[in-house]
Design an enzyme around this catalytic site. Sequence first.
Site, PDB file in Angstrom:
ATOM      1  N   CYS A  75     -49.728  27.232   0.647  1.00 44.54           N
ATOM      2  CA  CYS A  75     -51.148  26.931   0.432  1.00 44.54           C
ATOM      3  C   CYS A  75     -51.469  26.708  -1.053  1.00 44.54           C
ATOM      4  CB  CYS A  75     -51.985  28.027   1.085  1.00 44.54           C
ATOM      5  SG  CYS A  75     -53.616  27.461   1.526  1.00 44.54           S
ATOM      6  N   HIS A 166     -50.186  29.662   6.171  1.00 42.98           N
ATOM      7  CA  HIS A 166     -49.738  30.973   5.676  1.00 42.98           C
ATOM      8  C   HIS A 166     -48.766  31.655   6.634  1.00 42.98           C
ATOM      9  CE1 HIS A 166     -52.526  31.657   2.252  1.00 42.98           C
ATOM     10  NE2 HIS A 166     -53.264  30.777   2.902  1.00 42.98           N
ATOM     11  N   GLU A 168     -46.800  33.972   6.030  1.00 43.31           N
ATOM     12  CA  GLU A 168     -46.679  35.407   5.698  1.00 43.31           C
ATOM     13  C   GLU A 168     -47.761  36.252   6.390  1.00 43.31           C
ATOM     14  OE1 GLU A 168     -48.101  33.195   3.888  1.00 43.31           O
ATOM     15  OE2 GLU A 168     -49.769  34.052   2.779  1.00 43.31           O
TER      16      GLU A 168
HETATM   17  N1  GLN Z   1     -58.232  26.557  -1.171  1.00 44.70           N
HETATM   18  C1  GLN Z   1     -57.304  27.293  -1.989  1.00 44.70           C
HETATM   19  C2  GLN Z   1     -56.955  26.533  -3.252  1.00 44.70           C
HETATM   20  O1  GLN Z   1     -57.267  25.415  -3.353  1.00 44.70           O
HETATM   21  C3  GLN Z   1     -56.036  27.599  -1.246  1.00 44.70           C
HETATM   22  C4  GLN Z   1     -56.331  28.526  -0.120  1.00 44.70           C
HETATM   23  C5  GLN Z   1     -55.207  29.401   0.238  1.00 44.70           C
HETATM   24  O2  GLN Z   1     -54.242  29.583  -0.519  1.00 44.70           O
HETATM   25  N2  GLN Z   1     -55.356  30.012   1.356  1.00 44.70           N
HETATM   26  O3  GLN Z   1     -56.374  27.067  -4.126  1.00 44.70           O
END
Ligand code: GLN
Length: 186
Positions: A75, A166, A168
């Site tokens: 992410c 995610h 994890e």
């Molecule tokens: N929206 C977040 C970002 O742009 C990422 C979200 C996440 O890691 N769950 O950094």
Amino acid sequence: MKIGILGLQGAFFKHQQMLNSLDCENFIVRYPEEINQCKALILPGGESTTITKLIDRIGMRQQLINFNGPIFGTCAGAILLSETCDDERVKVFGKIPVNGFRNAYGRQIESFKKEIKLSFSDKKFPAIFIRAPKFSLINSEIEVLSEFENIPVLLKYKNILISAFHPELTKDLRIHKYFIELVEKS
Ligand code: GLN
């Protein structure tokens, strides 16, 4: 040499629990000089803008640029590994040739869980998307390991692995296991 999990902000302890469950030696990385002690790295999810600021505040950028080992970014971590990001406050590392788009599925309230197919496993994976990014590929050598609604969500390029979701936050160890195998091969 162990796998280092960047522990500046975000869901890093959950990654540690996954690696511990797989009996994989690891530690939380908080200082620039620790990067050189890692055989591989995990960049967790969180806020890519905040992680950018913290990396620069503690002076870790150069060590991350120089790091040549395998890296798994989830992410926000995946956004940081991209070639470009649509938000100029995020300073990317260009380790994987994709363009990253932050929060591309919408706001927190639009977060969702979906069963997705993995190219390396028969059973579907419960993927949790939290303000997830989207990625567009700018190189045909990238391996798409999973897609959701025709958008790539798990990608591999050389020794770099990124996920828009995610893994994890589930109990399913398959993607971390896949990364450990990648580390062992490299
Ligand atoms: N929206 C977040 C970002 O742009 C990422 C979200 C996440 O890691 N769950 O950094």
